[in-house]
Design a protein around this motif. Structure first.
Motif, PDB file in Angstrom:
ATOM      1  N   THR A   1       3.931  -1.393   0.136  1.00 35.94           N
ATOM      2  CA  THR A   1       5.135  -1.046   0.889  1.00 35.94           C
ATOM      3  C   THR A   1       5.636   0.332   0.478  1.00 35.94           C
ATOM      4  O   THR A   1       6.036   1.143   1.322  1.00 35.94           O
ATOM      5  CB  THR A   1       6.242  -2.090   0.666  1.00 35.94           C
ATOM      6  N   ALA A   2       5.617   0.609  -0.829  1.00 35.63           N
ATOM      7  CA  ALA A   2       6.052   1.922  -1.304  1.00 35.63           C
ATOM      8  C   ALA A   2       5.132   3.019  -0.791  1.00 35.63           C
ATOM      9  O   ALA A   2       5.584   4.112  -0.427  1.00 35.63           O
ATOM     10  CB  ALA A   2       6.103   1.940  -2.827  1.00 35.63           C
ATOM     11  N   ALA A   3       3.837   2.745  -0.751  1.00 37.69           N
ATOM     12  CA  ALA A   3       2.890   3.739  -0.235  1.00 37.69           C
ATOM     13  C   ALA A   3       3.155   4.026   1.238  1.00 37.69           C
ATOM     14  O   ALA A   3       3.147   5.177   1.676  1.00 37.69           O
ATOM     15  CB  ALA A   3       1.456   3.241  -0.433  1.00 37.69           C
ATOM     16  N   ALA A   4       3.420   2.965   2.003  1.00 33.92           N
ATOM     17  CA  ALA A   4       3.691   3.154   3.426  1.00 33.92           C
ATOM     18  C   ALA A   4       4.999   3.895   3.654  1.00 33.92           C
ATOM     19  O   ALA A   4       5.110   4.719   4.556  1.00 33.92           O
ATOM     20  CB  ALA A   4       3.738   1.793   4.129  1.00 33.92           C
ATOM     21  N   ALA A   5       5.993   3.631   2.814  1.00 32.39           N
ATOM     22  CA  ALA A   5       7.309   4.256   2.990  1.00 32.39           C
ATOM     23  C   ALA A   5       7.304   5.728   2.615  1.00 32.39           C
ATOM     24  O   ALA A   5       8.096   6.507   3.138  1.00 32.39           O
ATOM     25  CB  ALA A   5       8.347   3.501   2.153  1.00 32.39           C
TER      26      ALA A   5
END
Length: 841
Positions: A423-427
């Motif tokens: 999720t952090a990578a996508a954000a």
């Protein structure tokens, strides 16, 4: 030869006209090579001729030109033609931005063509518009003038000591200010550029570099990671390597500089921002051994000062830059394009100090932003997105400025750690290897209770060695958490697990963050098939969201915004009925077993009806506002046949529940269910035609009851959405569109309301997905996911603000609805776990 520690700003003679110098003066470099593409070499004379020809396709008056950057001769010609003619160029890979800002011309099939859009007012000095780097959630553009471009190109060429014999290769995108500055600085002195779109990890790029005699290349920190992994190229002609786009750890600077000394080339560490056109500082190569952590000295013509910042020791302050390359200012919309220069200096947001050698060193950030891999990361936004996934986290840039550290509170299992990382990578757009998720028992805090950001920055991810979590098992755990299923395998599907419209929004958005792009048929794909689609690396800034999700969010905003008197756009609830019908067909009619269908429907009805009845009962006890028919959701069936407030407040939920119960009863009839399975589209069309009969009867007979809020007369909207989900080709869609438009015509007696309903239904039929900014996915997901609870609770929220602050009424209603949604989700989840525990005992 290494330039001196300080350099004098280069002098430039005043040019006639309005064109940018390096674009106007191409012909002054004669037959020297300018652009190299493979084995073809284009001279400056040839380039000047092509640019002059392209200029004839543009009008004499200043235009806003939209260009998609690419490492090709065609793009370079178009770009230089616009700059030479005094036009303004908006560089973007995103086709939406040029349209949003009203670009008057675009490069199409080898020439400029008018777009037909109204011409925006432009300041005469404005030449280039670039997106700011990173994920700040803002669509603002940096406004760069002719002076900005010329001065920074000259300054870079000066301190790098560029000559006509130099030759760079494109290793960075040309809409990135760093990559663009390589082109500008080389053209300004008559040097040449090799055009290639290959990655630095591809040997073919370096084969081309050797064959063409490249003397320099540019890289961001990730570039050097790739080179370390793939192997550094052997380039006999290499003279210098430049680095910017984020801090390179001091030990890496030392190692790369030492490699350069061994191989005969120099490393220039540089510092800059898009807001300063490109470069603000550079570290002379001779000083990298003694000061590998410094950004160096200001570029020629620039200057630094340190502005005091509260809470930091003397000698440490915010780095403030001044110079002719400081941008004109930001553009947040077309009106800003006519504004003149608004800044004389640039506050960088970086904390810095000046060491004993007079070199500047960046020691941290003033605000909650990190600069990683050339991107500006809004840490608060990342924390908010992760918190929405029910994780308690704190984010910080690592102490060595190479990773995003995410402190995850509690004792999370490997699946939770994997979800937070993806999720952090996508954000952020960062590769997953640049994100360190660190489980912590308590979040590090200072004695005053505030988060200890320095301690978080120093956290190290635990060493590998625990059980490895596969992509499939991680997704299975996600399905189980969202759908509240204890046993989920990689062979399961969303539809097969009984997913419904309430869980669809949350799961689809979380899957999109995991996978990068979610196929439209994902509810029918197995978890294993979806896991195979997972990719690492940066995510695109725009995603394609399911139209139903966007319609849910837009419709509930229209409903509440109208009720709170912020605006008047009726029809949102009727669009939601169509969306509910489409979701009914997609999720509740999946599979062939009638009993399973009925069970899924009963579960979904309960998830809607029980919280609604409990809420209405609570309001009734406190205020006496509603009656028993409202609590039992029977006002439509047993109450007044005309609109009476507040009894009819929950008409939409009553209609939705009655439609789902009616559909369940219909599907419980085996011959009917078999007919629907054999011919799903035509079955839905027949049901739609039948449901339109009461609607047209009421109009024909002058029925005096409530026509637009009663189940009998609005059922066709639900069935229309059902049929939309079953349409498979244009013929299906055209017939359905005709039926629904006929149903809408004259239905409300309000043309605007009917237009809103028709537009929503037609979008449901014809537009499967909608392009959406990735940074806004979390917001639309929260609003869409909570739409039922926003509708349920807003009747008790907005009246307190509708006359004093209508916008506050809308915002408060959305926030309360989201909070209640999350509370119900949390309570029901805990209750389910407790029940399972008792069953296990």
């Amino acid at each position: 030869m290494t330039p001196p520690l300080t350099a004098r700003a280069p002098e430039r003679t005043t040019r006639a006209g309005v064109g940018v110098g390096f674009a106007v003066d191409l012909g002054s470099h004669g037959g020297r090579p300018a652009l190299v593409t493979g084995t073809e070499v284009l001279s400056y004379d040839d380039l000047a001729d092509l640019v002059a020809q392209a200029q004839t396709r543009l009008p004499a008056s200043q235009q806003l030109v939209g260009l998609v950057p690419a490492p090709t001769t065609e793009f370079i010609v178009a770009y230089l033609a616009a700059l030479a003619g005094g036009h303004t160029v908006l560089l973007s890979r995103d086709a939406v931005l040029p349209r949003a800002y009203g670009a008057s011309s675009a490069w199409v099939d080898g020439g400029f063509a008018p777009t037909g859009r109204p011409e925006p007012a432009l300041h005469p000095d404005l030449r280039v518009l670039l997106s700011t780097s990173g994920s700040t959630g803002s669509p603002k553009l940096v406004r760069l003038s002719r002076t900005n471009l010329e001065s920074n190109a000259d300054a870079i060429a000066s301190y790098l000591g560029l000559t006509t014999d130099d030759r760079a290769i494109t290793t960075l995108p040309l809409d990135y200010c760093y990559g663009l500055s390589v082109l500008h600085s080389h053209l300004s002195v008559g040097a040449s550029v090799v055009l290639s779109g290959r990655s630095v990890a591809e040997s073919a790029l370096w084969d081309l570099a050797r064959a063409t005699g490249v003397t320099s290349f540019a890289g961001v920190p990730y570039t050097f990671d790739l080179l370390d992994a793939a192997g550094w190229p052997e380039l006999p002609t290499l003279r210098q390597v430049t680095q910017a786009g984020g801090r390179l750890a001091p030990e890496r600077v030392s190692a790369v500089a030492e490699r350069g000394r061994r191989e005969g080339w120099e490393l220039f560490v540089m510092y800059g921002q898009t807001e300063a056109t490109a470069r603000m500082a550079y570290l002379p190569p001779a000083l990298t051994a003694a000061h590998p952590g410094a950004i160096g000295v200001p570029v020629p013509g620039g200057a630094f000062r340190l502005a005091p910042v509260d809470g930091h020791p003397t000698g440490v302050g915010e780095l403030v830059y001044s110079g002719p390359n400081v941008m004109m200012g930001y553009a947040h919309g077309t009106a800003d394009l006519a504004r003149g220069p608004e800044l004389t200096e640039l506050r960088t947001g970086d904390l810095a100090r000046q060491n004993e050698a007079g070199l500047f060193e960046v020691v941290g950030r003033c605000s909650r932003f990190a600069k990683l891999f050339g991107q500006r990361i809004d840490l608060d936004r990342v924390e908010t997105l992760l918190t929405l996934g029910d994780h308690e986290v704190v984010c910080a840039e690592s102490a060595d400025a190479t990773r995003l550290v995410v402190a995850l509170a509690g004792e999370p299992d490997p699946h939770a750690v994997a979800e937070v990382a993806t999720t952090a990578a996508a954000a952020t757009g960062l590769p997953e290897h640049a994100i360190a998720v660190v489980p912590v028992a308590p979040v590090p805090r200072l004695p005053n209770g505030k988060i200890d950001q320095a301690a978080v920055a120093r956290l190290e991810a635990p060493q590998a060695g625990g059980p490895e979590v596969s992509a499939g098992s991680s997704l299975a755990a996600l399905y189980g958490a969202v759908l509240r299923r204890s046993r989920v395998t990689e062979s399961d599907t969303f539809a097969g697990l009984g997913g419904d419209s309430l869980s669809y929004v949350e799961l689809s958005l979380r899957l999109e963050r995991r996978l990068g792009r979610l196929p439209s048929d994902w509810p029918d794909r197995t978890i294993a098939e979806l896991a195979a689609l997972a990719t690492d690396g940066p995510r695109p800034r725009w995603v394609r969201l399911d139209t139903g999700i966007v319609l849910r969010a837009v419709a509930i905003v229209l409903i509440v915004g109208t009720h709170t008197n912020l605006f008047t756009l009726l029809g949102g609830a009727h669009v939601l009925l169509g969306v509910a019908g489409a979701n009914f067909a997609r999720f509740h009619l999946a599979g062939t077993e009638s009993r399973a269908r009925v069970t899924r429907l009963a579960r979904s009805v309960a998830r809607i009806a029980i919280p609604t009845s409990l809420w209405i009962a609570a309001v009734c006890l406190i205020s006496g506002q509603y009656g028993w028919r409202n609590i039992l959701l029977l006002n439509d069936a047993l109450g007044s046949h005309t609109w009476v407030e507040p009894e009819w407040h929950f008409w939409f939920i009553e209609v939705l529940v009655s439609m789902m119960i009616g559909a369940a009863a219909l599907m419980a009839i085996r011959p009917v269910a078999a007919w629907e399975r054999r011919s799903p589209y035509w079955f839905a069309i027949v049901v739609l035609a039948a449901s339109l009969i009461p609607r047209f009867w009421a109009t024909a007979t002058g029925y005096d009851g409530d026509l637009i809020h009663s189940s009998t007369f609005v059922a066709w909207l639900f069935v229309g959405g059902w049929a939309a989900a079953r349409a498979r080709h244009h013929g299906h869609r055209l017939l359905l569109s005709a039926l629904l438009v006929a149903g809408v015509q004259g239905f409300c007696g309000d043309p605007v309301r009917e237009t809103v309903i028709a537009a929503g239904l037609l979008a449901l039929i014809w537009v499967p997905t909608v392009p959406w900014p990735r940074v806004l996915v979390g917001a639309v997901g929260q609003i869409a996911g909570a739409s039922l609870y926003v509708y349920l609770t807003h009747w008790q929220v907005y009246p307190h603000l509708e006359h004093r602050w209508p916008l506050g009424g809308l915002l408060a209603s959305l926030l309360v609805g989201i909070a209640v949604w999350r509370l119900v989700d949390h309570v029901s989840d805990r209750g389910l776990r407790r029940w399972r525990g008792r069953v296990a005992l």
